[in-house]
Design a protein around this motif. Structure first.
Motif, PDB file in Angstrom:
ATOM      1  N   VAL A  65       5.272   7.814   0.800  1.00  0.00           N
ATOM      2  CA  VAL A  65       6.217   6.707   0.937  1.00  0.00           C
ATOM      3  C   VAL A  65       5.816   5.930   2.181  1.00  0.00           C
ATOM      4  N   LEU A  66       5.617   4.629   2.009  1.00  0.00           N
ATOM      5  CA  LEU A  66       5.200   3.746   3.097  1.00  0.00           C
ATOM      6  C   LEU A  66       6.417   3.028   3.667  1.00  0.00           C
ATOM      7  N   VAL A  67       6.477   2.962   4.995  1.00  0.00           N
ATOM      8  CA  VAL A  67       7.628   2.375   5.682  1.00  0.00           C
ATOM      9  C   VAL A  67       7.138   1.375   6.716  1.00  0.00           C
ATOM     10  N   CYS A  68       7.844   0.269   6.822  1.00  0.00           N
ATOM     11  CA  CYS A  68       7.648  -0.665   7.934  1.00  0.00           C
ATOM     12  C   CYS A  68       9.035  -1.204   8.278  1.00  0.00           C
ATOM     13  N   ARG A  69       9.113  -2.327   8.939  1.00  0.00           N
ATOM     14  CA  ARG A  69      10.429  -2.852   9.325  1.00  0.00           C
ATOM     15  C   ARG A  69      11.216  -3.321   8.107  1.00  0.00           C
ATOM     16  N   SER A  70      10.592  -4.144   7.259  1.00  0.00           N
ATOM     17  CA  SER A  70      11.325  -4.732   6.142  1.00  0.00           C
ATOM     18  C   SER A  70      10.682  -4.487   4.783  1.00  0.00           C
ATOM     19  N   GLY A  71       9.454  -4.023   4.759  1.00  0.00           N
ATOM     20  CA  GLY A  71       8.759  -3.759   3.503  1.00  0.00           C
ATOM     21  C   GLY A  71       7.491  -4.570   3.301  1.00  0.00           C
ATOM     22  N   GLN A  72       7.265  -5.621   4.101  1.00  0.00           N
ATOM     23  CA  GLN A  72       6.095  -6.480   3.898  1.00  0.00           C
ATOM     24  C   GLN A  72       4.793  -5.783   4.273  1.00  0.00           C
ATOM     25  N   ARG A  73       4.744  -5.186   5.456  1.00  0.00           N
ATOM     26  CA  ARG A  73       3.514  -4.493   5.857  1.00  0.00           C
ATOM     27  C   ARG A  73       3.294  -3.262   4.980  1.00  0.00           C
ATOM     28  N   ALA A  74       4.375  -2.599   4.592  1.00  0.00           N
ATOM     29  CA  ALA A  74       4.249  -1.436   3.710  1.00  0.00           C
ATOM     30  C   ALA A  74       3.669  -1.856   2.359  1.00  0.00           C
ATOM     31  N   ALA A  75       4.044  -3.029   1.865  1.00  0.00           N
ATOM     32  CA  ALA A  75       3.480  -3.528   0.606  1.00  0.00           C
ATOM     33  C   ALA A  75       1.982  -3.789   0.742  1.00  0.00           C
ATOM     34  N   GLN A  76       1.552  -4.281   1.908  1.00  0.00           N
ATOM     35  CA  GLN A  76       0.119  -4.488   2.138  1.00  0.00           C
ATOM     36  C   GLN A  76      -0.605  -3.143   2.199  1.00  0.00           C
ATOM     37  N   ALA A  77       0.021  -2.155   2.827  1.00  0.00           N
ATOM     38  CA  ALA A  77      -0.567  -0.809   2.882  1.00  0.00           C
ATOM     39  C   ALA A  77      -0.645  -0.208   1.487  1.00  0.00           C
ATOM     40  N   ASP A  78       0.384  -0.450   0.675  1.00  0.00           N
ATOM     41  CA  ASP A  78       0.408   0.023  -0.707  1.00  0.00           C
ATOM     42  C   ASP A  78      -0.788  -0.530  -1.479  1.00  0.00           C
ATOM     43  N   GLU A  79      -1.041  -1.813  -1.317  1.00  0.00           N
ATOM     44  CA  GLU A  79      -2.178  -2.438  -2.002  1.00  0.00           C
ATOM     45  C   GLU A  79      -3.493  -1.804  -1.542  1.00  0.00           C
ATOM     46  N   THR A  80      -3.615  -1.563  -0.240  1.00  0.00           N
ATOM     47  CA  THR A  80      -4.822  -0.936   0.314  1.00  0.00           C
ATOM     48  C   THR A  80      -5.045   0.443  -0.298  1.00  0.00           C
ATOM     49  N   LEU A  81      -3.998   1.263  -0.354  1.00  0.00           N
ATOM     50  CA  LEU A  81      -4.131   2.622  -0.888  1.00  0.00           C
ATOM     51  C   LEU A  81      -4.367   2.626  -2.393  1.00  0.00           C
ATOM     52  N   ARG A  82      -3.684   1.748  -3.115  1.00  0.00           N
ATOM     53  CA  ARG A  82      -3.879   1.692  -4.568  1.00  0.00           C
ATOM     54  C   ARG A  82      -5.289   1.211  -4.918  1.00  0.00           C
ATOM     55  N   ASN A  83      -5.808   0.265  -4.139  1.00  0.00           N
ATOM     56  CA  ASN A  83      -7.181  -0.202  -4.363  1.00  0.00           C
ATOM     57  C   ASN A  83      -8.200   0.899  -4.109  1.00  0.00           C
ATOM     58  N   ALA A  84      -7.822   1.889  -3.323  1.00  0.00           N
ATOM     59  CA  ALA A  84      -8.701   3.033  -3.048  1.00  0.00           C
ATOM     60  C   ALA A  84      -8.509   4.150  -4.065  1.00  0.00           C
ATOM     61  N   GLY A  85      -7.610   3.940  -5.036  1.00  0.00           N
ATOM     62  CA  GLY A  85      -7.423   4.909  -6.106  1.00  0.00           C
ATOM     63  C   GLY A  85      -6.248   5.849  -5.937  1.00  0.00           C
ATOM     64  N   LEU A  86      -5.420   5.666  -4.928  1.00  0.00           N
ATOM     65  CA  LEU A  86      -4.256   6.525  -4.719  1.00  0.00           C
ATOM     66  C   LEU A  86      -3.080   5.934  -5.492  1.00  0.00           C
ATOM     67  N   VAL A  89       2.048   6.350  -4.665  1.00  0.00           N
ATOM     68  CA  VAL A  89       2.526   5.642  -3.486  1.00  0.00           C
ATOM     69  C   VAL A  89       3.784   4.846  -3.818  1.00  0.00           C
ATOM     70  N   HIS A  90       4.750   4.889  -2.909  1.00  0.00           N
ATOM     71  CA  HIS A  90       5.971   4.089  -3.014  1.00  0.00           C
ATOM     72  C   HIS A  90       6.209   3.387  -1.686  1.00  0.00           C
ATOM     73  N   VAL A  91       6.940   2.289  -1.725  1.00  0.00           N
ATOM     74  CA  VAL A  91       7.324   1.543  -0.529  1.00  0.00           C
ATOM     75  C   VAL A  91       8.830   1.691  -0.368  1.00  0.00           C
ATOM     76  N   LEU A  92       9.278   2.021   0.856  1.00  0.00           N
ATOM     77  CA  LEU A  92      10.714   2.110   1.115  1.00  0.00           C
ATOM     78  C   LEU A  92      11.300   0.713   1.018  1.00  0.00           C
ATOM     79  N   ASP A  93      12.173   0.518   0.040  1.00  0.00           N
ATOM     80  CA  ASP A  93      12.789  -0.780  -0.214  1.00  0.00           C
ATOM     81  C   ASP A  93      13.632  -1.192   0.999  1.00  0.00           C
ATOM     82  N   GLY A  94      13.283  -2.329   1.601  1.00  0.00           N
ATOM     83  CA  GLY A  94      14.010  -2.826   2.763  1.00  0.00           C
ATOM     84  C   GLY A  94      13.571  -2.213   4.074  1.00  0.00           C
ATOM     85  N   GLY A  95      12.640  -1.264   4.028  1.00  0.00           N
ATOM     86  CA  GLY A  95      12.070  -0.669   5.228  1.00  0.00           C
ATOM     87  C   GLY A  95      13.066   0.090   6.088  1.00  0.00           C
ATOM     88  N   ILE A  96      12.679   0.277   7.340  1.00  0.00           N
ATOM     89  CA  ILE A  96      13.504   1.032   8.288  1.00  0.00           C
ATOM     90  C   ILE A  96      14.829   0.318   8.532  1.00  0.00           C
TER      91      ILE A  96
END
Length: 197
Positions: A65-86, A89-96
């Protein structure tokens, strides 16, 4: 970019209390992470994750589960990990921000401004000062226009060059966070010291 799979705060809280909790990767700056983070989360800043993606994903075999302040950076991290084949992965909706708003506890440290607030302060200050200074030097209005253009581009591309530059400042660095320490923490995940407190 396809929309990332999300998980809400209540669901994440329940899963963290399960026999096989997901790994929580907080992709904010070390300074933001020190201010407040979900207990047990690993701090893996977005730029570090991008740069050392292949090395890090070798140690992410369970749900993430990826976390950032609001979800934007976590969404970018999600794309990075999915492009690598993982795929797990989930993003915490609304972040911290949503996590705290829903009443869930965070571990707190030294209080600092979050990166998005810093960007608003710096961008706003540059625009205001350049517009005021353009009374004496009319060409300075183009500085305000450049900042406005940069913010528009940042919004359209979901990136922020100013935020990336600010994240490098000592104020935002906090504790040392490098690829070797992140990988060591991920490897030692079953040990009490493997996760952040």
């Amino acid at each position: 970019m396809t929309a990332p799979a999300t998980i809400d705060s209540h669901n994440l809280s329940a899963r963290l209390g399960s026999a096989k909790p997901p790994r929580v990767l907080d992709v904010r700056t070390p300074g933001e992470f020190e201010t407040a983070h979900i207990a047990g989360a690993y701090n893996v800043p977005l730029d570090l994750l991008r740069e050392h993606r292949d090395e890090i994903i070798k140690h992410l075999d369970e749900d993430v589960v990826l976390v950032c302040r609001s979800g934007q950076r976590a969404a970018q991290a999600d794309e990075t990990l999915r492009n690598a084949g993982l795929a797990n992965v989930h993003v915490l909706d609304g972040g911290i921000t949503a996590w705290e708003a829903n009443g869930f506890m965070v571990s707190r440290g030294a209080q600092r401004w979050d990166l998005e607030r810093q960007v608003r302060l710096v961008a706003g200050s540059i625009v205001l000062s350049s517009v005021l200074a353009s009374i004496a030097v009319p060409k300075l209005k183009w500085v305000a226009a450049a900042i406005g253009g940069g913010l528009t581009f940042a919004s359209l591309t979901n990136t922020c060059a100013m935020g990336m530059a600010l994240s490098k400042l000592p104020y935002n660095r906090g504790a040392s966070c490098d690829a070797q320490s992140v990988v060591s923490a991920l490897i030692g995940a079953n040990c009490p010291a493997g996760r952040a407190n």
